[in-house]
Design an enzyme around this catalytic site. Structure first.
Site, mmCIF file in Angstrom:
data_model
loop_
_atom_site.group_PDB
_atom_site.id
_atom_site.type_symbol
_atom_site.label_atom_id
_atom_site.label_comp_id
_atom_site.label_asym_id
_atom_site.label_seq_id
_atom_site.Cartn_x
_atom_site.Cartn_y
_atom_site.Cartn_z
ATOM 1 N N ARG A 288 0.865 -1.184 0.000
ATOM 2 C CA ARG A 288 0.000 0.000 0.000
ATOM 3 C C ARG A 288 0.898 1.230 0.000
ATOM 4 O O ARG A 288 1.467 1.597 1.029
ATOM 5 C CB ARG A 288 -0.915 -0.015 1.237
ATOM 6 C CG ARG A 288 -1.595 1.322 1.480
ATOM 7 C CD ARG A 288 -2.656 1.252 2.544
ATOM 8 N NE ARG A 288 -2.224 0.772 3.831
ATOM 9 C CZ ARG A 288 -1.557 1.480 4.753
ATOM 10 N NH1 ARG A 288 -1.196 2.715 4.484
ATOM 11 N NH2 ARG A 288 -1.259 0.954 5.920
ATOM 12 N N HIS A 292 -3.771 4.155 4.578
ATOM 13 C CA HIS A 292 -4.788 3.114 4.735
ATOM 14 C C HIS A 292 -6.146 3.656 4.304
ATOM 15 O O HIS A 292 -6.887 3.017 3.558
ATOM 16 C CB HIS A 292 -4.839 2.648 6.189
ATOM 17 C CG HIS A 292 -5.950 1.700 6.487
ATOM 18 N ND1 HIS A 292 -5.973 0.412 6.006
ATOM 19 C CD2 HIS A 292 -7.090 1.845 7.208
ATOM 20 C CE1 HIS A 292 -7.073 -0.194 6.422
ATOM 21 N NE2 HIS A 292 -7.771 0.660 7.146
ATOM 22 N N TYR A 301 4.176 6.107 11.037
ATOM 23 C CA TYR A 301 4.568 4.761 11.459
ATOM 24 C C TYR A 301 5.480 4.019 10.483
ATOM 25 O O TYR A 301 5.845 2.874 10.737
ATOM 26 C CB TYR A 301 3.316 3.918 11.735
ATOM 27 C CG TYR A 301 2.300 3.849 10.610
ATOM 28 C CD1 TYR A 301 2.482 3.014 9.517
ATOM 29 C CD2 TYR A 301 1.150 4.636 10.646
ATOM 30 C CE1 TYR A 301 1.557 2.952 8.488
ATOM 31 C CE2 TYR A 301 0.201 4.579 9.616
ATOM 32 C CZ TYR A 301 0.410 3.734 8.551
ATOM 33 O OH TYR A 301 -0.501 3.681 7.530
#
Length: 397
Positions: A288, A292, A301
């Protein structure tokens, strides 16, 4: 439980993948046909399936991947401009979705999560319909029966249970059809889910049932490396494809950024399921690239260097390199693809702007088939609440 018959060489492929389970740090066997350099390789099992893909089909693959990426960009922009409440990007996962989607047949039934925009495109769902749910004007947006493409499932992993139940229904229908010498084509089910959903109990339960009944279902896991902010290695110490071994059916890891390999593996898996040999788990190893959802910030992160490394494996770039190198597409083709993508973006934007907000009172009317005192009470409260705003407006004027 019925026995699983594998094509020649498949036993060795699965054995190599399973061996990696004992040593998580070791390289994992992965089916790849088209590398990041755009050069076509070979595979002892799946090269024969890849040979079925003619140049025209390859151009369709590229066109669909490019169109769905352009659609994704437009939907993201619409959300940023306040036209959508939320959007779930797919950039980076185009090959996994377009390749697997094109491997399905019209009689197959698809159970998506909430990110399978590319599969929706392949199944001829009007992409503007996808935006109704994210704009908050519909609980779905399209009729699943028209394209055998189910409504998006926002409850994580719930669709895997639905898929197995549907597949068991297909199984029983086909037994009845066999008794009447029906010539209808056999069907199978594809259940899409992510690496994050693979940790849900629903996935485990669905695989238990699928294995027990040899249900004609293909579990298609898009391992995009991040379950929101949780990396895959935190969720599992072995390749996700290896989990199939515990249920007694084949599991295959495929390069999810290689549209040719994804198509070949999915085509084999669907044939396996349709022929009554039971379920298959495909782990499409992809990434990805973006967030998200539009409510997420991946810079919190993960490192930008990781994202940059995966951009080098871009599914569109590698297929474009191959098409150009083999003389299968010229500049006019790529110009037309871009123009078609822009036209699609224009269409979904204007359609989204034109969506009418439904009367919220309709929601109260569809909870029960008949009048219900509690719903009537809640509607009365809502009417009184809404009237308060009207009074305030009159006072202001």
């Amino acid at each position: 439980m019925g026995s699983t018959q594998l094509p020649p060489g498949m036993e060795d492929t699965l054995a190599a993948t399973s061996a990696a389970a004992a040593a998580p740090g070791e390289p994992v066997e992965m089916v790849q046909l088209l590398g990041p350099d755009g050069k076509l390789g070979s595979d002892p099992v799946f090269s024969d399936y890849a040979k079925r893909i003619d140049p025209e089909k390859l151009r369709v693959f590229y066109t669909d991947m490019a169109r769905i990426r352009r659609f994704d960009q437009e939907a993201t922009a619409l959300q940023r401009q306040g036209e959508l409440a939320l959007w779930v990007p797919l950039t980076g996962q185009e090959a996994a979705q377009i390749g697997s989607g094109h491997a399905s047949q019209p009689q197959d039934y698809i159970f998506p999560t909430y990110r399978e925009h590319g599969v929706a495109l392949v199944r001829n769902v009007d992409l503007a319909e996808l935006l109704k749910q994210f704009r908050g004007v519909s609980n779905g947006g399209w009729d699943p029966r028209e394209n055998n493409f189910h409504l998006y499932t926002l409850v994580l992993a719930a669709q895997t249970l639905h898929a197995v139940g549907y597949a068991m229904g297909i199984q029983r229908d086909q037994k009845l059809a066999a008794a009447t010498d029906s010539t209808d084509p056999k069907a199978a089910v594809i259940a899409y889910f992510g690496d994050g959903a693979s940790s849900e109990g629903d996935v485990h339960e669905s695989m238990v049932f699928a294995a027990s009944y040899d249900a004609p279902v293909v579990f298609f896991c898009q391992n995009n490396h991040w379950a929101i902010s949780v990396p895959t290695e935190v969720q599992t110490k072995v390749p996700l494809a290896n989990r199939a071994k515990g249920y007694g059916f084949p599991g295959i890891r495929v390069d999810g950024n290689d549209v040719i390999a994804v198509h070949a593996v999915t085509e084999w898996a669907l044939e396996h399921a349709r022929e009554g040999r039971g379920p298959v788990l495909i782990e499409a190893y992809t990434y990805r690239v973006g967030a998200h959802t539009t409510a997420d910030d991946p810079t919190k992160y993960r490192e930008s260097a990781e994202e940059a490394a995966w951009r080098e494996k871009d599914p569109l770039d590698r297929l474009e390199k191959y098409l150009r190198a083999e003389g299968l597409a010229d500049e006019a083709f790529f110009d037309q693809v871009k123009a078609d993508g822009d036209e699609l973006a224009k269409y979904v934007r204007s359609t989204t702007h034109g969506l009418e907000v439904p009367d919220i009172r309709d929601a109260f009317a569809s909870v029960y088939a008949e009048q219900h005192p509690l719903i009537a009470e809640e509607l009365a409260w809502f009417e009184e609440y809404s009237a308060g705003f009207e009074s305030d407006e009159e006072t202001a004027h």
